[in-house]
Design a protein around this motif. Sequence first.
Motif: not given
Lengths: 112, 114
Positions: B36, B38, B41-44, B46, B89, B100-102, B104-107
């Motif tokens: 993802y 990001q 101010g925006k959502g991630p 794909l 991410f 399907e919950k993701l 995530f890595g820490t970015g």
Amino acid sequence: GAGVSQSPSNKVTEKGKDVELRCDPISGHTALYWYRQSLGQGLEFLIYFQGNSAPDKSGLPSDRFSAERTGGSVSTLTIQRTQQEDSAVYLCASSPQGGEQFFGPGTRLTVL
Amino acid sequence: QQQVKQSPQSLIVQKGGIPIINCAYENTAFDYFPWYQQFPGKGPALLIAIRPDVSEKKEGRFTISFNKSAKQFSLHIMDSQPGDSATYFCAASNRGFGNEKLTFGTGTRLTIIP
């Protein structure tokens, strides 16, 4: 078409107060997710709704957190008796079953 | 217990260079690995995703390399541009389980300098 929308975009509250965060998913998406993004951290899964199935609440950090999804559409995440460690960006995502998750812009929650 | 480890935390690359971001996972049940992007101010959003039955996937300037035996995957951005500056991410999920919950890595905060 419209994407995932969340309201409010920003919320400042005092410690101990309850807050409600709203998510409007993309029309027709059967799955809805809530994630939390703390400063410098990745996204942390909170809760997942899929159709009429029982929600997966395994990510909720404490019993102060709850969520509901009415009519298979809009969802509300409620945090009771907020604490300073609840400060984060709360992100909602929706997807068709088996499809890509589309994220909203998030609600930035600040607990003073 | 963090199930997806991401590195580096931040990365600065000159325009035209090839930034590489790495992730490692622990749960062998994971069968879907998205990246993802990001912006502030925006959502991630794909960017690209891979399943473990292939070792590489390319979409435009973005390539995922996947090493199932090492439980590692990486994102390469070819001919990077200042507009690629964002936080990236990696994530993983077990779609075969039906949830399907993701995770995530820490970015990685990527900065492309002109």
